[in-house]
Every structure is written in C-alpha cells, then in structure tokens.
Design a protein around this motif. Structure first.
Motif, PDB file in Angstrom:
ATOM      1  N   UNK A   1      28.981 -17.757   2.135  1.00  0.00           N
ATOM      2  CA  UNK A   1      27.986 -16.860   1.546  1.00  0.00           C
ATOM      3  C   UNK A   1      26.863 -16.608   2.557  1.00  0.00           C
ATOM      4  N   UNK A   2      26.415 -15.358   2.623  1.00  0.00           N
ATOM      5  CA  UNK A   2      25.390 -14.939   3.580  1.00  0.00           C
ATOM      6  C   UNK A   2      24.173 -14.428   2.803  1.00  0.00           C
ATOM      7  N   UNK A   3      23.034 -15.060   3.031  1.00  0.00           N
ATOM      8  CA  UNK A   3      21.828 -14.664   2.306  1.00  0.00           C
ATOM      9  C   UNK A   3      21.341 -13.305   2.820  1.00  0.00           C
ATOM     10  N   UNK A   4      21.022 -12.358   1.936  1.00  0.00           N
ATOM     11  CA  UNK A   4      20.635 -11.004   2.374  1.00  0.00           C
ATOM     12  C   UNK A   4      19.323 -10.948   3.158  1.00  0.00           C
TER      13      UNK A   4
ATOM     14  N   UNK B   1      28.780 -15.182 -10.424  1.00  0.00           N
ATOM     15  CA  UNK B   1      27.597 -14.549  -9.834  1.00  0.00           C
ATOM     16  C   UNK B   1      26.829 -15.583  -9.007  1.00  0.00           C
ATOM     17  N   UNK B   2      26.505 -15.217  -7.788  1.00  0.00           N
ATOM     18  CA  UNK B   2      25.665 -16.071  -6.933  1.00  0.00           C
ATOM     19  C   UNK B   2      24.203 -15.760  -7.244  1.00  0.00           C
TER      20      UNK B   2
ATOM     21  N   UNK C   1      41.160 -14.829  -4.324  1.00  0.00           N
ATOM     22  CA  UNK C   1      39.735 -14.786  -4.633  1.00  0.00           C
ATOM     23  C   UNK C   1      38.975 -14.478  -3.355  1.00  0.00           C
ATOM     24  N   UNK C   2      37.798 -13.867  -3.519  1.00  0.00           N
ATOM     25  CA  UNK C   2      37.002 -13.517  -2.355  1.00  0.00           C
ATOM     26  C   UNK C   2      35.520 -13.523  -2.729  1.00  0.00           C
ATOM     27  N   UNK C   3      34.722 -14.108  -1.850  1.00  0.00           N
ATOM     28  CA  UNK C   3      33.277 -14.066  -2.061  1.00  0.00           C
ATOM     29  C   UNK C   3      32.719 -12.812  -1.398  1.00  0.00           C
ATOM     30  N   UNK C   4      31.770 -12.173  -2.075  1.00  0.00           N
ATOM     31  CA  UNK C   4      31.092 -10.989  -1.541  1.00  0.00           C
ATOM     32  C   UNK C   4      29.604 -11.294  -1.460  1.00  0.00           C
ATOM     33  N   UNK C   5      29.030 -11.144  -0.281  1.00  0.00           N
ATOM     34  CA  UNK C   5      27.591 -11.316  -0.096  1.00  0.00           C
ATOM     35  C   UNK C   5      26.948  -9.938  -0.026  1.00  0.00           C
ATOM     36  N   UNK C   6      25.911  -9.726  -0.831  1.00  0.00           N
ATOM     37  CA  UNK C   6      25.303  -8.403  -0.949  1.00  0.00           C
ATOM     38  C   UNK C   6      24.241  -8.144   0.116  1.00  0.00           C
ATOM     39  N   UNK C   7      23.840  -6.876   0.194  1.00  0.00           N
ATOM     40  CA  UNK C   7      22.802  -6.469   1.145  1.00  0.00           C
ATOM     41  C   UNK C   7      21.400  -6.777   0.620  1.00  0.00           C
TER      42      UNK C   7
ATOM     43  N   UNK D   1      25.253 -12.210  -4.670  1.00  0.00           N
ATOM     44  CA  UNK D   1      26.663 -12.022  -4.328  1.00  0.00           C
ATOM     45  C   UNK D   1      27.529 -12.424  -5.505  1.00  0.00           C
ATOM     46  N   UNK D   2      28.834 -12.300  -5.329  1.00  0.00           N
ATOM     47  CA  UNK D   2      29.770 -12.631  -6.408  1.00  0.00           C
ATOM     48  C   UNK D   2      31.045 -13.228  -5.817  1.00  0.00           C
ATOM     49  N   UNK D   3      31.866 -13.766  -6.711  1.00  0.00           N
ATOM     50  CA  UNK D   3      33.246 -14.110  -6.383  1.00  0.00           C
ATOM     51  C   UNK D   3      34.126 -13.255  -7.270  1.00  0.00           C
ATOM     52  N   UNK D   4      35.052 -12.549  -6.667  1.00  0.00           N
ATOM     53  CA  UNK D   4      35.970 -11.693  -7.413  1.00  0.00           C
ATOM     54  C   UNK D   4      37.402 -12.110  -7.121  1.00  0.00           C
ATOM     55  N   UNK D   5      38.306 -11.741  -8.022  1.00  0.00           N
ATOM     56  CA  UNK D   5      39.721 -12.028  -7.800  1.00  0.00           C
ATOM     57  C   UNK D   5      40.545 -10.802  -8.159  1.00  0.00           C
ATOM     58  N   UNK D   6      41.708 -10.725  -7.552  1.00  0.00           N
ATOM     59  CA  UNK D   6      42.608  -9.609  -7.825  1.00  0.00           C
ATOM     60  C   UNK D   6      43.739  -9.587  -6.811  1.00  0.00           C
TER      61      UNK D   6
END
Length: 349
Positions: free
Chosen positions: A157-160, A211-212, A184-190, A318-323
């Motif tokens: 995870x990357x802090x915006x 939700x992070x 699964x994948x973590x997404x770090x937001x802007x 950020x979030x963790x999503x799966x698909x």
C-alpha cells in the motif's frame, strides 16, 4: 510365694508386654492413617488444581479468540478466521486456527496460525519466526516482494501524501495471468475519498472486499516519507566529510494497515460495512487487553470531536478488490489509482 520370689518375678524379662503391643499398633495405625490422609489430600488438591487449570485456560483461550476476531475486523485485509481448536495442557494452552480469504465469491485457505496463552507470565510462548513470512526479502526495499508462509504475495500500500520514487503497477501485468484464475489486488489511491465515492468508482462486476482507512497523523505521514539521516558526530567531523544517508519512502504491507471489511465471513456484502469497524474500535479502547492502546490511538485519530467516530470521519486511501482477469482489466488507466499490488491468485472453478 514369699517376698523375694515376688520381687524376682517383677523384674524378670518375659518378652513384650501388652502395653508395648498397643504402642506398636498405635504407631502403625498412625502411619497408615497419615499415608491415607496424604493420598486423599493429594487427590483432592490435584483434582482442584486440574479443574482450576482447565477452567482458567479455557477462559484465556476464549479471550484470546475474541481478541483475535476483533483485531481481524479492523486489520488483515480480506482475511478471516475460520475453524479453530484450543489445546490446553498444564499451565499453558494453544489456539490453532485457520484463516481464509475470498477471491470473488470463492474462499481459499490463507494459512494455519497458532497463538499461545498462559496464566503464568514467566512461561514463554511460541519460539521461532512469528513474522508470518516465507522468508525475509532483500534488495530494493521500495519494490521487493514479500511472500506469506503459504506462498501468497503480500500486498503493498502506498500512502497518497508520500511521493515515492517507484510505484508498483501490477495491473499492467494482468494479461500474463491465465483466463481461469481469480485474484485479489490492492489499489492505492491518489488521494482520500469517502466510502460512497469509492463505491461509485469501482466497476460493478468487481468485488470490493476491503477499504483502507486513513488512520495516520501528520507526524506518521512524515515518517513514511524519505528523509536524510546524518552519520557521524557533527561536532568532530567537518561538514564536507560528514556522511549522509537518504532513508527511502516506507511502503506499507497488508499486515501494517487498518481498514473496513465490506463483506462478511460468508462472503456476503455488508450493508453498513463501517459499523463493525467503528464498534470494534470504540469498544476496544475501554476493554483492557493486548490491543487496547492501538484502539485508543485509532479512536483518537478518527473521532474528530473525541466523543465518537462517525461515517463522515472515515476517509479511504485505497481498497482491496477481487475478480478475474477480464473484470480487473477495467481498472487499467484509472486516474485515481496510483499503485496496484497483486495478492492471492487461485483457480476460478
């Protein structure tokens, strides 16, 4: 019988008297009674001790289980506690439990874990490596991968608010993954967003698992950023001779972040996912235990008025999503995603 004969008979040794026999019998009876009493006392004390040991360890084991379940409600992205077993011995016990996570609507085993407990603090717990990692990674600290003990990628995870020299972009390699896989994948937001905003940002056919939450103070964000560390005694070493070391930005891993599970233990979507998160922190700060200080810190950061935490207080980083491969492709080139990190990968069927 004259007096002389009577006196001789009085002092004549005729063997043990009845009195001696009585004394010996009394001593033997006393010994037997003492042995029986000791056995009874030992039996009763031992029985009481076993009951105390079993009852106390059972209570400690249940407390440990509740403590872990509460912690998993705010930590360990997309990870849940499954079946468990308590094994109580003498003075110490051990909670053995399985964790699992969801890839879409499919649960997969995450690993086996153990937690020890005892009512004698001088008795040590488990020995060995408790990091949960397969091995310690080396190399580029900003890009090095970590693997769990079951070989799963540990998500990053990357802090915006921190500017990193490199960002992981695992979405770009998604074409290399087979068609019959889910992941699964973590997404770090802007930047930070509200929960409702995040729900509208993620495509409908992608499962939003976690939700992070922004739980960071300004000083903590500063710690995550790079800074120059001076090496050497500044008074003794000339300025042009002093060494400087640039400490790299700190990337956070999934065991270092806190957030909200948006699906329950059965894989169903929660209508108000933030409720469990808020309730766990609010109650945890008043309950004495291993994580009380953590709950107090999180409550202090999240409750702006210091009275309670509300949904409006919660900001998502950020979030963790799966698909599957096709659904996660929809996330490519989204402007709000600064970094993406692949986690567990499993078979779709």
């Amino acid at each position: 019988m004259n007096d002389e004969e009577k006196l001789k008979e009085l002092f004549e040794d005729k063997g043990p008297s009845n009195f001696d026999k009585v004394i010996k019998k009394a001593k033997l009876f006393s010994i037997i009674r003492g042995v029986i009493t000791s056995i009874l006392v030992f039996t009763v004390v031992g029985f009481v001790g076993l009951i105390f040991n079993a009852t106390t360890l059972n209570e400690l084991g249940n407390e440990k289980k509740i403590e872990l379940e509460n912690y998993y409600r705010i930590a360990h992205p997309n990870s849940y506690i499954g079946s468990d077993q308590m094994d109580d011995g003498l003075l110490t016990g051990e909670l053995d439990y399985v964790t699992y996570r969801f890839l879409g609507n499919k649960p997969i085993v995450d690993g086996n874990n153990k937690e020890s407990y005892t009512y004698l603090p001088l008795i040590n717990g488990l020995y060995g490596d408790i990091s949960g990692l397969l091995y310690e990674a080396s190399g580029d600290s900003e890009q090095s991968k970590r693997y769990s003990k079951v070989g799963k990628n540990v998500m990053q995870f990357y802090h915006p608010s921190v500017k990193y020299t490199k960002y992981r972009d695992d979405l770009s390699m998604i074409n290399k993954i087979e068609e019959d896989k889910v992941m699964e994948m973590s997404l770090s937001f802007d930047k930070s967003y509200s929960i409702s905003q995040v729900k509208s940002m993620i495509p409908q056919n992608i499962t939003l698992n976690w939700y992070w939450v922004d739980t960071y103070t300004k000083s903590k964000v500063t710690e995550l950023g790079s800074h120059i560390e001076k090496i050497g005694n500044e008074e003794e070493i000339p300025v042009n001779k002093r060494e400087k070391h640039i400490s790299p930005n700190i990337i956070l891993y999934e065991d270092e972040v806190y957030g909200i599970k948006s699906i329950d233990e059965a894989g169903k979507n929660k209508e108000t996912p933030e409720k469990d998160f808020i309730d766990t922190i609010s109650s945890g700060k008043t309950n004495k235990g291993k994580n009380q200080q953590l709950y107090e810190t999180l409550f202090s950061k999240l409750s702006k008025d210091k009275v309670k935490i509300t949904k409006d207080n919660i900001k998502i980083l950020g979030v963790v999503v799966t698909g599957d491969k096709d659904s996660l492709k929809l996330l490519k080139n989204k402007s709000f995603i600064k970094a993406s990190s692949l986690g567990a990968v499993g078979d779709k069927y």
